[in-house]
Every structure is written in structure tokens, then in C-alpha cells.
Scaffold this motif. Structure first.
Motif, PDB file in Angstrom:
ATOM      1  N   THR A 299       1.224  -1.064  -0.398  1.00 55.36           N
ATOM      2  CA  THR A 299      -0.056  -0.160   0.016  1.00 55.36           C
ATOM      3  C   THR A 299       0.829   1.563  -0.034  1.00 55.36           C
ATOM      4  OG1 THR A 299      -1.690  -1.243   1.360  1.00 55.36           O
ATOM      5  CG2 THR A 299      -2.270   1.435   1.171  1.00 55.36           C
ATOM      6  N   GLU A 300       0.672   2.020  -0.930  1.00 52.22           N
ATOM      7  CA  GLU A 300       1.446   3.042  -0.653  1.00 52.22           C
ATOM      8  C   GLU A 300       0.812   4.597   0.592  1.00 52.22           C
ATOM      9  OE1 GLU A 300       3.228   4.970  -3.637  1.00 52.22           O
ATOM     10  OE2 GLU A 300       3.925   2.695  -4.619  1.00 52.22           O
ATOM     11  N   ASP A 305       4.872  14.473   1.005  1.00 52.49           N
ATOM     12  CA  ASP A 305       4.686  14.354  -0.214  1.00 52.49           C
ATOM     13  C   ASP A 305       5.053  13.329  -1.165  1.00 52.49           C
ATOM     14  OD1 ASP A 305       2.920  16.754   0.552  1.00 52.49           O
ATOM     15  OD2 ASP A 305       4.655  18.314   0.640  1.00 52.49           O
ATOM     16  N   TRP A 306       5.749  12.733  -0.434  1.00 58.23           N
ATOM     17  CA  TRP A 306       5.881  11.404  -1.548  1.00 58.23           C
ATOM     18  C   TRP A 306       5.036   9.879  -1.162  1.00 58.23           C
ATOM     19  CZ3 TRP A 306       9.324  11.529  -6.162  1.00 58.23           C
ATOM     20  CH2 TRP A 306       9.557  12.568  -6.066  1.00 58.23           C
ATOM     21  N   SER A 307       5.129   9.654  -2.122  1.00 63.73           N
ATOM     22  CA  SER A 307       4.540   8.082  -2.029  1.00 63.73           C
ATOM     23  C   SER A 307       5.150   6.852  -2.036  1.00 63.73           C
ATOM     24  CB  SER A 307       3.560   7.817  -2.731  1.00 63.73           C
ATOM     25  OG  SER A 307       2.428   6.877  -2.840  1.00 63.73           O
ATOM     26  N   LEU A 308       5.456   5.822  -1.531  1.00 68.43           N
ATOM     27  CA  LEU A 308       6.101   4.691  -1.391  1.00 68.43           C
ATOM     28  C   LEU A 308       5.694   3.467  -0.805  1.00 68.43           C
ATOM     29  CD1 LEU A 308       9.122   5.232   1.034  1.00 68.43           C
ATOM     30  CD2 LEU A 308       7.672   6.448   0.562  1.00 68.43           C
ATOM     31  N   PRO A 309       5.821   2.111  -1.176  1.00 70.27           N
ATOM     32  CA  PRO A 309       4.764   1.025  -0.017  1.00 70.27           C
ATOM     33  C   PRO A 309       5.084   1.349   1.079  1.00 70.27           C
ATOM     34  CG  PRO A 309       6.269   0.499  -2.459  1.00 70.27           C
ATOM     35  CD  PRO A 309       7.044   2.151  -2.203  1.00 70.27           C
ATOM     36  N   LEU A 310       4.566   0.589   1.797  1.00 67.83           N
ATOM     37  CA  LEU A 310       4.282   0.821   3.356  1.00 67.83           C
ATOM     38  C   LEU A 310       5.199  -0.249   4.166  1.00 67.83           C
ATOM     39  CD1 LEU A 310       3.297   1.235   6.252  1.00 67.83           C
ATOM     40  CD2 LEU A 310       1.787  -0.457   5.861  1.00 67.83           C
ATOM     41  N   GLU A 311       5.639  -1.046   3.840  1.00 69.52           N
ATOM     42  CA  GLU A 311       6.366  -1.941   3.866  1.00 69.52           C
ATOM     43  C   GLU A 311       8.044  -1.030   3.898  1.00 69.52           C
ATOM     44  OE1 GLU A 311       8.475  -6.905   3.309  1.00 69.52           O
ATOM     45  OE2 GLU A 311       7.142  -5.673   2.186  1.00 69.52           O
ATOM     46  N   THR A 312       8.656  -0.372   2.694  1.00 69.94           N
ATOM     47  CA  THR A 312       9.793   0.410   2.551  1.00 69.94           C
ATOM     48  C   THR A 312       9.807   1.189   3.354  1.00 69.94           C
ATOM     49  OG1 THR A 312       9.832  -0.318   0.616  1.00 69.94           O
ATOM     50  CG2 THR A 312      11.181   1.313   0.795  1.00 69.94           C
ATOM     51  N   PRO A 367      -4.698  -1.754  20.666  1.00 72.50           N
ATOM     52  CA  PRO A 367      -5.794  -2.059  19.264  1.00 72.50           C
ATOM     53  C   PRO A 367      -6.486  -1.156  18.850  1.00 72.50           C
ATOM     54  CG  PRO A 367      -6.615  -3.709  21.532  1.00 72.50           C
ATOM     55  CD  PRO A 367      -5.624  -3.137  22.144  1.00 72.50           C
ATOM     56  N   ALA A 368      -6.800  -1.756  17.497  1.00 69.91           N
ATOM     57  CA  ALA A 368      -7.712  -0.610  16.726  1.00 69.91           C
ATOM     58  C   ALA A 368      -6.955  -0.920  15.398  1.00 69.91           C
ATOM     59  CB  ALA A 368      -6.734   1.520  17.083  1.00 69.91           C
ATOM     60  N   LYS A 369      -8.180  -0.672  14.603  1.00 63.40           N
ATOM     61  CA  LYS A 369      -8.398  -0.797  13.572  1.00 63.40           C
ATOM     62  C   LYS A 369      -7.818   0.432  12.795  1.00 63.40           C
ATOM     63  CE  LYS A 369      -9.142  -3.180   9.529  1.00 63.40           C
ATOM     64  NZ  LYS A 369      -8.453  -4.761   9.707  1.00 63.40           N
ATOM     65  N   LEU A 370      -6.826   0.664  12.378  1.00 59.51           N
ATOM     66  CA  LEU A 370      -5.731   1.381  11.365  1.00 59.51           C
ATOM     67  C   LEU A 370      -5.838   1.593  10.016  1.00 59.51           C
ATOM     68  CD1 LEU A 370      -2.262   1.568  13.774  1.00 59.51           C
ATOM     69  CD2 LEU A 370      -4.870   3.078  13.732  1.00 59.51           C
ATOM     70  N   THR A 371      -5.459   2.368   8.801  1.00 60.62           N
ATOM     71  CA  THR A 371      -5.434   1.995   7.750  1.00 60.62           C
ATOM     72  C   THR A 371      -3.526   2.581   7.783  1.00 60.62           C
ATOM     73  OG1 THR A 371      -5.586   4.886   7.311  1.00 60.62           O
ATOM     74  CG2 THR A 371      -7.328   3.817   6.342  1.00 60.62           C
ATOM     75  N   ALA A 372      -3.274   2.149   6.858  1.00 59.27           N
ATOM     76  CA  ALA A 372      -1.722   3.137   6.401  1.00 59.27           C
ATOM     77  C   ALA A 372      -1.358   3.749   6.566  1.00 59.27           C
ATOM     78  CB  ALA A 372      -1.377   1.925   5.578  1.00 59.27           C
ATOM     79  N   SER A 373      -1.828   5.063   6.513  1.00 60.43           N
ATOM     80  CA  SER A 373      -1.284   6.684   6.022  1.00 60.43           C
ATOM     81  C   SER A 373      -1.836   6.556   7.833  1.00 60.43           C
ATOM     82  CB  SER A 373      -2.790   7.015   5.652  1.00 60.43           C
ATOM     83  OG  SER A 373      -2.540   6.710   4.205  1.00 60.43           O
ATOM     84  N   GLN A 374      -2.628   5.916   8.261  1.00 64.48           N
ATOM     85  CA  GLN A 374      -2.651   6.214   9.990  1.00 64.48           C
ATOM     86  C   GLN A 374      -1.334   5.993  11.087  1.00 64.48           C
ATOM     87  OE1 GLN A 374      -6.640   4.331  10.480  1.00 64.48           O
ATOM     88  NE2 GLN A 374      -8.158   6.853  10.745  1.00 64.48           N
TER      89      GLN A 374
END
Length: 598
Positions: A299-300, A305-312, A367-374
């Protein structure tokens, strides 16, 4: 905006093994992949002095710049502020706090303070007396004095920027007019400091009724970046020339000596300086976070202001291996968890929780349900780790050496690994390329007098800077006496740089060598015990002008050594404990008692 990593260093840009990669390519990849967005760019905030407005034509506005310093970073900012103020037409004065006449602050027009936090919330020693004056009965009202504070710190510590906060609070209590809220800078302070310099002088102009239609002059980049083009924001990619284990096979610790090539960097360094290394996070921790959260590593996510994969991002860009109170507070603000709120409100429990835990622990416990951005929003940028330089450039002109102990421990049924320490000991090899920069440490410097006696106290990898000290003395053909107190666990397996010390001792470059191996006998023996055994000789050295250095663990070793020194001075000098403390304090003011702890 989407962006992909350069082909040579697509996933592991911090440690590549392709020797043909040029320095220019490596630098471009670093900028492209690590410093995307509004990072500090030399020249971005600066304009030439001849283009500047010189302030009010009728009367110059005066500014008094006061700073405390430990490693020299705040001193550098203070002098850059001074240069900017003068170039912009201010009437500027600058003082190290201990050299300022404290009562004069009541007559100052505009006071700009720069304070780092040292240790667990302590102000630097050269600012302690001024803080005491401001808090004491001798200080009169500061009504009519304008002031602003820039504070330097490290968010890893709970006492983040406390020294600056203390000065800010006491100035308010004394009636001074705060013209700009305190600005707190983390370890990557350069951009915030540059912006503060620009902003605070604009504000000073405004509150003093001076013309402000033009921007004030702005400083040049820091000296090292100006000289080499490389800095914390634009690191140099160094090839690992040599990596060898120092600790013995049966040692409980993995300690490595690492030699880095800086032949075409333009770097210069002095004994006592540090090298900053950008590592990456252990792959198993990244995997654990992704598995627990159920987030897709591809997930990017947006970082500056730049986008890259969450794992990276989790592997190379974000701090996940340590917890800070600031991270927990940000997470609480996001998820509003009652249990986490209670933890943050209990100082003792918070301290206990922060020790030895990481981001995966936080996610499991609250615990909480999170998005990658959060998730990304609560994680700070992964910072460089600093290592004492263990070589003299006089002896190794094209190299810098460091001494690294791998941090490993087990907690809650998970093996834990230090971020940069295991990056250096486990995840790079000879021939790897790693991003580095030189970090000046003005608070841990050899005597200017080449033949001044030196007493060096170090435990474990705290001995590293003394290798550079002795190499430098050998290269300078200096004849001053040198005395090393070194301690570790076992002589057979943990006598770091044994051949060096014994050769220098035989040659007379190292005059005295006192060793303490704590676990070679039933009763543990540490460096402070060896100091007590040699208390008369040690005190005599101090009386003859010796410089005293302490490097190692701040929690136990440095504290115990200080208390031992105080006891030695009291006993051998016939002083009360308070007077012995004053004696050591005076040594610090004279820069004859210097401490570098971690």
C-alpha cells in the motif's frame, strides 16, 4: 505523487553491495528515496547579505544572543544567528551563558536564547548558573525585556527539550515578554533552526517598530555541509572497507570494529567527533507489524508529499524499534484509548513501559483498526545513530573507524534487535555502501596544549574515542602523560583493542593503563574501583592540570564515576562534599572535565 526507488538500491538503499555505483548516483538515490519533500536544502532558506535590508535607518535594534552548549550544535546555531542579525542591520551581541553578566539581562532589549537538553533533562553545565540566577532572589523584574527560546533535544527522551522549557518558564515568571512561542527541535534540527532564525528576527523587528518590508538575511548552511556538500540531510555513501569482530568467541557481547572509506568525501574530523550512520529496521519487526495490523505492505503511503510502499517506509524510513512518550501520545490522540490515556498519565508506569518496548508492542497492547496512512502518521522519521570515532585522521586520512556492540535482548517472547547496531553487525558486509555524515562534538575535545596530561575513563565501547586520542598523540609526537581506565566483563573475551593499548603502553605513548574486568573474580570490579585504588595519583594528576574524560553508559557508569571522583577530590583535597562538587564543576567550566555518554 508516486515514486519508485532507483534500480541499484530499490529496497535496501541504505546498504548496497554494488561497487560500481557512483557517488553521484548514490547521492541522487538518497535524495530521491529518503529526503523527499520539504527537507532542509542548502540555499533554500538563504539569500546573500548584499540583498538584505539593513533594518531601521533611524536606530538599530539590539539583540542579545545567549546560548548554552554541550556538543557544540547550539553554539553553531547561535553564531549563525549572530551572523544573520549583523547582516540584517541589528546591533547584535553573543555570549556563552556562563560568560554573560547575569544582571545585565534586565537592561537587554531583545534576548534570544538557544538551549540544548543534556542527559535526563539537564541544562548544559555552562548554563546552570544563569538558570539558578534567574530563579534566585538576586534577579530583578525583567518587565520590558523581549525574549524567545530555541530548544534542542531528542524525542526519544521523556525530558525532551526540558532545558529550553525551564528557561522559557523562568523568563515568563520574571515578567519578560515572550515574543515567539518556544520552538523545540528534535535531533534533525537544521531546518527548524534555520526557519526559527529567520522568523524570530522578523518578529524582533516587528515588536520594535522597525521596517520589515524585506526579509532578514539568512545564514549559510552548516560549516561541514558547506565544506563537503554532505550532511545529515545529504549523507555521503561510504564503502565498508573492513569489518572485524573484537569480542572473543565466548563473549556475551558481539562487538565489531568497522572501517569506513571516506577518501573522496572531503570530510575532516577531530578526535572526539562522531559519525552518524543511517541504518534500517529489522525485517522481522516490519513483518510482525504488517501481520498484526493486516495491512498490505505494498500500500502506498505519503511521507513528506512523496508516496512509497508501506513495507519500504517501515523498513527504511520510520522509527518502529523504540517507543517514545510522543509516539504514544500521538497514537492516543488517534485512537482515544482509555488504557493508553491512563498509562500516559502515570509517569512511573510510562517510564517502565517505554523501556524495551517497540511499536508492535504498542499496537498489540492498545489495539485499533488502522489504515496504512493512520499508522504512518504516528511514527517519526527514522533518525541516524551516532558513533564515537575510533580513529585519528592524522593516522588514517581516508578512513573513519567505529566500534559497535550489537544490541540484542528478549522481551515478551520476542527477540529484539537494535536498529543501527545490528544493521552494522548483521546486515552489512565488507564492500557494502552505507550513508554517513560527520557530527562535530565540541564538548569532547583533546587539550589544545599537546603535552597536557589526559585521564581517560571508559567502559565497553566507551573506549572508542580514546583510541583516536592516543593515535592523535602518537601522530603529533606529543609527550604529555596519558592514563586510560578501561573496564568490561572478561579480560579474555572483552579486552577491546588490547593490542593497541599494550603497544602504546610499551612505546610510552600511553603512560598508565588501569584495567577492570568485572566478572573475572567473585567480587565485581569496575573502573571506579580502580580509580579509588589510585586516588592519590589521580588527584595529583588533576592538580597538575590533567584533563579528565568519561565516556560510556550514562545511567550507571557515568554517574558512578562522577560520585567516585567527588569522593576522591573530597578525601585527597580535604574538602567537604559540596566543595568537591564545586571543584569538579570548575573543571567542567575550564573544559578539563568532559563527558560523552549514551
Amino acid at each position: 505523487m508516486s515514486n519508485t526507488f532507483g534500480s541499484e538500491i530499490k529496497n535496501e538503499f541504505r546498504a548496497v553491495n554494488i561497487e560500481s555505483v557512483t557517488q553521484q548516483k548514490k547521492q541522487l538515490d538518497w535524495i530521491n528515496n529518503h529526503l523527499k519533500g520539504e527537507s532542509f536544502i542548502p540555499g533554500k532558506y538563504f539569500v546573500h547579505a548584499e540583498q538584505q535590508q539593513k533594518g531601521s535607518d533611524d536606530k538599530k535594534v539590539s539583540v542579545t544572543i545567549l546560548y548554552g552548549t554541550h556538543t557544540g550544535h547550539s553554539e553553531d546555531i547561535a553564531y549563525r544567528l549572530f551572523d544573520v542579525a549583523e547582516a540584517s542591520g541589528f546591533e547584535a551581541e553573543i555570549f556563552l551563558m556562563e560568560e554573560y553578566s547575569y544582571p545585565e539581562i534586565a537592561n537587554a532589549q531583545n534576548v534570544l536564547m538557544i538551549l540544548p537538553t543534556h542527559g535526563e533533562g539537564d541544562p548544559p553545565v555552562n548554563s546552570v548558573d544563569m538558570l539558578a540566577y534567574l530563579r534566585g532572589d538576586e534577579c530583578t523584574s525583567l518587565d520590558g525585556v523581549n525574549y524567545a527560546v530555541l530548544a534542542l533535544g531528542d524525542k526519544i527522551y521523556k525530558s525532551y527539550c526540558k532545558a529550553g522549557v525551564d528557561f522559557d518558564e523562568v523568563m515568563k515568571e520574571r515578567g519578560a515578554n515572550n515574543i515567539l512561542p518556544i520552538v523545540k527541535c528534535d535531533v534533525d534540527y537544521e531546518e527548524d533552526a534555520a526557519n526559527w532564525i529567520n522568523t524570530v528576527l522578523q518578529v524582533v523587528r516587528e515588536v520594535n517598530g522597525a521596517s520589515c518590508s524585506e526579509p532578514v538575511a539568512e545564514v549559510a548552511e552548516d560549516t561541514n555541509a558547506k565544506d563537503t556538500g554532505y550532511s545529515r540531510q545529504n549523507p555521503y555513501f561510504s564503502r565498508v572497507k573492513r569489518k572485524v569482530r573484537l569480542s572473543g568467541e565466548d563473549s556475551l557481547k558481539d562487538v565489531y570494529h568497522v572501517e569506513l572509506d571516506i577518501a573522496d568525501s572531503g570530510f575532516t574530523y577531530e578526535p572526539g567527533d562522531n559519525v552518524g550512520v543511517f541504518g534500517n529496521n529489522p525485517a522481522e519487526l516490519v513483518k510482525g507489524i504488517l501481520e498484526h495490523t493486516g495491512l498490505d505492505g505494498q500500500t502506498e503511503v505519503a511521507l513528506k508529499d512523496w508516496s512509497l510502499p508501506l513495507e519500504t517506509a517501515l523498513r527504511n524510513r520510520l522509527e518502529i524499534n523504540v517507543l517514545t512518550s510522543h509516539m504514544l501520545a500521538s497514537y492516543h490522540e488517534l485512537i482515544n484509548n482509555e488504557a493508553l490515556g491512563d498509562l500516559l498519565a502515570d509517569e512511573d508506569k510510562l517510564d517502565e513501559y517505554l523501556y524495551g518496548h517497540d511499536v508492535l508492542d504498542m499496537l498489540i497492547d492498545f489495539p485499533a483498526k488502522l489504515t496504512a496512512s493512520q499508522l504512518v502518521s504516528v511514527l517519526p522519521e527514522l533518525s541516524a545513530r551516532l558513533y564515537s570515532i575510533a580513529s585519528s585522521q592524522k593516522i588514517y586520512p581516508d578512513e573513519v573507524h567505529i566500534t559497535v556492540v550489537a544490541v540484542r535482548y528478549r522481551n515478551r517472547d520476542r527477540d529484539r534487535k537494535g536498529t543501527c547496531s545490528t544493521f552494522l553487525t548483521d546486515r552489512i558486509e565488507e564492500g557494502s555502501w552505507i550513508p554517513i555524515f560527520i557530527d562535530r562534538n565540541l564538548g569532547f575535545k583533546m587539550p589544545e596544549e599537546l603535552d597536557a596530561p589526559m585521564i581517560m575513563v571508559g567502559a565497553g565501547t566507551g573506549v572508542a574515542p580514546y583510541r583516536s586520542f592516543i593515535q592523535q598523540r602518537n601522530g603529533d609526537h606529543a609527550h604529555g602523560d596519558s592514563w586510560l581506565f578501561f573496564g568490561d566483563q572478561h579480560k579474555k573475551t572483552d579486552y577491546l583493542y588490547r593490542e593497541d593499548w599494550e603497544n602504546y603502553r610499551q612505546q610510552g605513548v600511553l603512560t598508565e593503563l588501569s584495567l577492570a574486568f568485572s566478572r573475572d573474580q567473585e567480587q565485581k570490579v569496575y573502573v571506579q574501583h580502580r580509580m579509588v585504588e589510585k586516588s592519590k595519583e589521580l588527584y595529583d594528576w588533576l592538580q597538575k592540570g590533567a584533563y579528565l574524560y568519561v565516556c560510556g553508559d550514562k545511567t550507571h557508569m557515568a554517574h558512578d564515576v562522577h560520585e567516585t571522583l567527588k569522593a576522591i577530590v573530597a578525601s585527597e583535597g580535604g574538602l567537604e562534599p559540596e566543595k568537591a562538587e564545586e571543584f569538579l564543576k570548575e573543571l567542567k567550566k575550564q573544559k578539563r572535565y568532559q563527558i560523552d555518554v549514551y
